[in-house]
Scaffold this motif. Structure first.
Motif, PDB file in Angstrom:
ATOM      1  N   TYR B  24       0.828  -1.199   0.000  1.00  0.00           N
ATOM      2  CA  TYR B  24       0.000   0.000   0.000  1.00  0.00           C
ATOM      3  C   TYR B  24       0.871   1.262   0.000  1.00  0.00           C
ATOM      4  O   TYR B  24       0.651   2.193  -0.772  1.00  0.00           O
ATOM      5  N   GLY B  27       2.351   1.601  -3.433  1.00  0.00           N
ATOM      6  CA  GLY B  27       1.319   1.931  -4.417  1.00  0.00           C
ATOM      7  C   GLY B  27       0.913   3.396  -4.348  1.00  0.00           C
ATOM      8  O   GLY B  27       0.803   4.083  -5.375  1.00  0.00           O
ATOM      9  N   VAL B  28       0.714   3.903  -3.129  1.00  0.00           N
ATOM     10  CA  VAL B  28       0.321   5.306  -2.965  1.00  0.00           C
ATOM     11  C   VAL B  28       1.378   6.224  -3.583  1.00  0.00           C
ATOM     12  O   VAL B  28       1.071   7.193  -4.270  1.00  0.00           O
ATOM     13  N   LEU B  31       1.352   6.008  -7.442  1.00  0.00           N
ATOM     14  CA  LEU B  31       0.175   6.634  -8.071  1.00  0.00           C
ATOM     15  C   LEU B  31       0.132   8.152  -7.910  1.00  0.00           C
ATOM     16  O   LEU B  31      -0.658   8.821  -8.546  1.00  0.00           O
ATOM     17  N   PRO B  33       1.993  11.400  -8.698  1.00  0.00           N
ATOM     18  CA  PRO B  33       3.130  11.879  -9.482  1.00  0.00           C
ATOM     19  C   PRO B  33       3.952  12.954  -8.750  1.00  0.00           C
ATOM     20  O   PRO B  33       5.112  13.165  -9.081  1.00  0.00           O
ATOM     21  N   HIS B  34       3.355  13.607  -7.752  1.00  0.00           N
ATOM     22  CA  HIS B  34       4.084  14.668  -7.041  1.00  0.00           C
ATOM     23  C   HIS B  34       4.826  14.148  -5.824  1.00  0.00           C
ATOM     24  O   HIS B  34       5.514  14.893  -5.141  1.00  0.00           O
ATOM     25  N   LYS B  38      11.693  14.167  -0.523  1.00  0.00           N
ATOM     26  CA  LYS B  38      12.594  15.296  -0.276  1.00  0.00           C
ATOM     27  C   LYS B  38      12.457  15.875   1.139  1.00  0.00           C
ATOM     28  O   LYS B  38      13.438  15.993   1.860  1.00  0.00           O
ATOM     29  N   SER B  39      11.227  16.244   1.513  1.00  0.00           N
ATOM     30  CA  SER B  39      11.077  16.888   2.820  1.00  0.00           C
ATOM     31  C   SER B  39      11.428  15.910   3.947  1.00  0.00           C
ATOM     32  O   SER B  39      12.013  16.311   4.951  1.00  0.00           O
ATOM     33  N   TYR B  40      11.071  14.623   3.763  1.00  0.00           N
ATOM     34  CA  TYR B  40      11.410  13.620   4.771  1.00  0.00           C
ATOM     35  C   TYR B  40      12.928  13.517   4.922  1.00  0.00           C
ATOM     36  O   TYR B  40      13.460  13.511   6.029  1.00  0.00           O
ATOM     37  N   LEU B  42      15.149  15.785   4.142  1.00  0.00           N
ATOM     38  CA  LEU B  42      15.707  17.024   4.696  1.00  0.00           C
ATOM     39  C   LEU B  42      15.493  17.108   6.207  1.00  0.00           C
ATOM     40  O   LEU B  42      16.180  17.847   6.895  1.00  0.00           O
ATOM     41  N   ASP B  43      14.532  16.353   6.696  1.00  0.00           N
ATOM     42  CA  ASP B  43      14.216  16.360   8.123  1.00  0.00           C
ATOM     43  C   ASP B  43      15.064  15.320   8.878  1.00  0.00           C
ATOM     44  O   ASP B  43      14.863  15.081  10.061  1.00  0.00           O
ATOM     45  N   GLY B  57      19.432  16.948  -1.828  1.00  0.00           N
ATOM     46  CA  GLY B  57      19.948  18.125  -2.526  1.00  0.00           C
ATOM     47  C   GLY B  57      20.263  17.866  -3.991  1.00  0.00           C
ATOM     48  O   GLY B  57      20.421  18.801  -4.764  1.00  0.00           O
ATOM     49  N   GLN B  59      19.092  16.485  -7.547  1.00  0.00           N
ATOM     50  CA  GLN B  59      17.867  16.125  -8.271  1.00  0.00           C
ATOM     51  C   GLN B  59      17.939  14.698  -8.806  1.00  0.00           C
ATOM     52  O   GLN B  59      16.963  13.957  -8.751  1.00  0.00           O
ATOM     53  N   LEU B 113      10.870  17.436  12.627  1.00  0.00           N
ATOM     54  CA  LEU B 113       9.709  18.254  12.307  1.00  0.00           C
ATOM     55  C   LEU B 113       8.464  17.389  12.321  1.00  0.00           C
ATOM     56  O   LEU B 113       7.420  17.785  12.806  1.00  0.00           O
ATOM     57  N   PHE B 114       8.611  16.191  11.745  1.00  0.00           N
ATOM     58  CA  PHE B 114       7.463  15.314  11.684  1.00  0.00           C
ATOM     59  C   PHE B 114       7.280  14.641  13.035  1.00  0.00           C
ATOM     60  O   PHE B 114       8.189  14.008  13.552  1.00  0.00           O
TER      61      PHE B 114
END
Lengths: 522, 159
Positions: B24, B27-28, B31, B33-34, B38-40, B42-43, B57, B59, B113-114
């Motif tokens: 799951y 799959g998420v 599915l 596309p965005h 990255k943020s995970y 960076l944290d 950092g 691409q 942060l999370f």
């Protein structure tokens, strides 16, 4: 034989085997169903939030216009002047060595140096410099010769010539354009001289030190047609441009209140700069420093910490509020307010300064039905951000942009009811380099957007906004078609007058008004 | 190895629930596309912080790691559920979980942060899932329950 048969049988697949082998397959189907539900839900939210907005996002760095090498003169080569030279590609070899040395223990500096070396060559030459303090001038001469961005002992080019007065520098045929990074009281006299001699001007903010000179510089820049850029590099901040396009499309509804602030809490931030040990009456041309300011005997404190005295500075309103104002003027075309009311005092840095270290200003835009509030302290770093408050949503701005919904919104009433959006929760976010405004759907995204996790990359490349700002100015000079950069003289005029209204209100303890017809502060 | 009926059932339940979780999650990500880590990244915290920030950092590295992560999760999940190559996918899953743990280790004094969904000291749910996979590796069940059972050539590679 019987034994052989038995072995063959054991290799055959029984019905029981098939059952046990395939029993888990329906589970994959269940998960597939869950995934499709999740996707459909996300798409529904995305499309209903984003279908009616079209944010304008710049992509990449504008290309450099080709042309002959521009000859630049720098007037004022202290802290800010040095930084502007770096943004143009010129750094003292000592500094390069310093970055390399620091990079050995801190990777940040490795990246810093890499980013600097990757910065585009603007096809300019620093031909002339002028500073009233010998040490600053000498540093700038070495930096100007460091065309190849080397450390000590590296290959250097011709050093720029030092002029002892700005008038001689401007008169030099070796100068096409000047960058002014002097104390505030010198901005207009130098810009005037440059414009009258047909030299293009990049001037540090704020535009002017007094009200009267503001009219004169606007008139002269327009008459002479030079390319003028005021040094608000915030003009190049991507999120401001995105905010402008979102507000134009009425994403946040009618705006009634805007809150901006300055929060600093260290001596450097409060303008208590270090006094160079080489500084004395012999190495500083004090008379020239004073210029149009009231006479005062030689003072190292006043020379290095000039921002603390009205004699040379414009205080919090001119120095720091203008950053906030110019950002808002860019986003909302605010213009000069109808009235301004300021109060504050010297509450923390009781070091003999005359400018306040706490300042609060309320600026009324009666024509736009909104108030702009500015509140600053130089003795607390609790940053309250930049918030534009609309009836339907509020927009919080830094390098990132976040739009959150108001529970009483009219525009989002239906979506609030349907649970597509939640009150006080972000609905759009933009981070530089991302290339798209996102509708926020997942809890993780909401969380990170709410915290404004910082990205400083444009198309995957760290870019200095000051470099972009200078680049825009240089491009306009090269284009030579009369086009002016984003922070042109009209924008600069609005910035300066707005700041002066606040300063006069503070100094005189009264509300000041802007007479639109006569263009005067009353 | 022979398990009692209860042992078999328990092990199969563990295998399928972990597989479900992986499939799951993968799959998420596939599915959407965005989606990006990255943020995970960076944290990140702990001694590997610099490594994960370096990936975030770049691409290219980020795109590779995002793709490998999403598809890796999905394949591991599928493998555990259907019962094929489960020993290999248990190891791969442990490797991924180890990376997640090293990016956000439950070391005292590190703030992320999370927010965390509980209180942890060294051991957190990521690490527990990792060790649950070690159990699956040590006690394979796909030859009893799963596609592996249907394969005539009952070799351990398919297990």
């Amino acid at each position: 034989m019987a034994q052989e048969n038995q072995e063959n049988n054991s290799k055959k697949i029984s019905r029981r085997d098939i059952l046990a082998g395939l029993a888990a397959l329906p589970i994959v189907g269940v998960i597939g169903y869950g995934l499709l539900r999740n996707k459909a839900e996300a798409e529904k939210r995305n499309s209903s939030l984003l279908s009616d907005i079209k944010p304008e996002i710049q992509s990449g760095i504008p290309p450099l216009i080709e042309g002959k090498t521009l000859k630049i003169g720098i007037i004022g080569t202290g802290g800010r002047g040095g930084y502007l030279m770096k943004a143009m590609g010129f750094v003292n070899p000592d500094k390069i060595d310093e970055y390399t040395e620091k990079g050995k223990t801190d990777k940040y500096w490795v990246q810093y140096l890499e980013d600097f070396r990757a910065q585009d060559n603007l096809n300019i030459k620093i031909t002339a410099i002028c500073d009233v303090f010998d040490k600053n001038a000498e540093k700038a001469i070495t930096a100007g010769a460091n065309v190849h961005r080397n450390g000590k002992g590296g290959n250097m080019d011709d050093a720029p010539k030092r002029f002892t007065t700005y008038k001689e520098l401007i008169a030099s045929p070796d100068v096409d354009a000047v960058v002014i990074a002097t104390p505030d009281h010198w901005h207009v006299p130098i810009a005037l001289e440059a414009a009258r001699n047909g030299k293009h001007v990049y001037c540090e903010k704020p535009l002017s030190w007094s009200v009267a000179e503001t009219y004169e510089i606007r008139k002269t820049v327009k008459e002479t047609g030079i390319v003028f850029q005021l040094g608000h590099q915030g003009r190049q901040t991507e999120s401001y441009n995105v905010a402008r396009s979102l507000i134009k499309q009425d994403v946040i509804g009618k705006i009634s209140l805007i809150e901006v602030c300055t929060n600093r809490n260290d001596p450097n931030g409060a303008w208590v700069y270090e006094i160079a040990k080489e500084a004395n009456e012999k190495t500083i041309d004090w008379k020239q420093f004073i210029g149009q300011a009231p006479w005062h005997d030689f003072s190292l404190e006043r020379f290095f910490r000039w921002r603390c005295w009205w004699d040379y500075s414009t205080g919090l309103s001119g120095d720091l509020f203008t950053h906030e104002f110019d950002a808002l003027n860019q986003i909302l075309n605010l213009g000069i307010p109808n009235s301004a009311m300021a109060s504050g005092g010297i509450y923390f840095f009781k070091d003999g300064r005359t400018v306040p270290d706490v300042l609060n200003m309320a600026m009324e835009y009666a024509d736009r039905d909104l108030t702009l509030l500015y509140s600053a302290t130089l003795a607390s770093e609790k940053n309250r951000g930049k918030v534009i408050m609309g009836h339907d949503a509020y927009l919080e701005l830094s390098d990132t942009l976040i739009v959150s919904v108001d529970p009483q919104s009219t525009r989002y009433k239906e979506k609030l009811k349907q649970g597509i959006v939640e009150p006080f929760k972000p609905i759009y976010s933009y981070v530089p380099g991302q290339g798209a405004v996102d509708a926020i759907t997942s809890p993780t995204e909401k969380y990170f957007a709410g915290r404004g996790l910082l990205y400083t990359y444009r198309d995957g490349k760290a870019v200095d906004t000051t470099h972009l700002h200078l680049r825009e100015w240089i491009n306009c000079i090269r284009a030579g078609n009369g086009a002016q950069p984003s922070c042109n003289i009209d924008q600069a005029f609005e910035e300066a007058m707005t700041a002066h209204m606040g300063t006069i209100s503070y100094k005189e303890g009264r509300r000041t008004y802007w007479d639109k017809e006569k263009e005067v502060i009353v | 190895m022979r398990y009692t009926k209860l042992q078999s059932v328990v092990l199969v339940i563990l295998r399928i629930t972990i597989g479900w979780h992986f499939l799951y999650e993968g799959g998420v990500k596939i599915l959407n596309p965005h989606w990006t880590a990255k943020s995970y990244l960076l944290d990140s915290g702990g001694f590997m912080k610099g490594f994960f920030e370096f990936i975030a950092g770049s691409q290219t590295l980020l795109a590779i790691s995002d793709t490998a992560n999403a598809w890796g999760l999905a394949f591991i999940g599928l493998s555990l559920i259907v019962g094929l190559f489960t020993r290999f996918s248990s190891l791969a899953a442990m490797f991924l979980l180890l990376l997640y743990y090293l990016s956000h280790p439950a070391f005292p004094g590190i703030q992320y942060l999370f927010p965390s969904d509980g209180s942890y000291f060294l051991i957190n749910k990521t690490l527990i899932e990792l060790f649950a996979l070690l159990v699956l590796y040590a006690f394979p069940t796909s030859n009893m329950f799963g596609l592996h059972r249907l394969m005539k050539n009952n070799n351990s590679f398919l297990a």
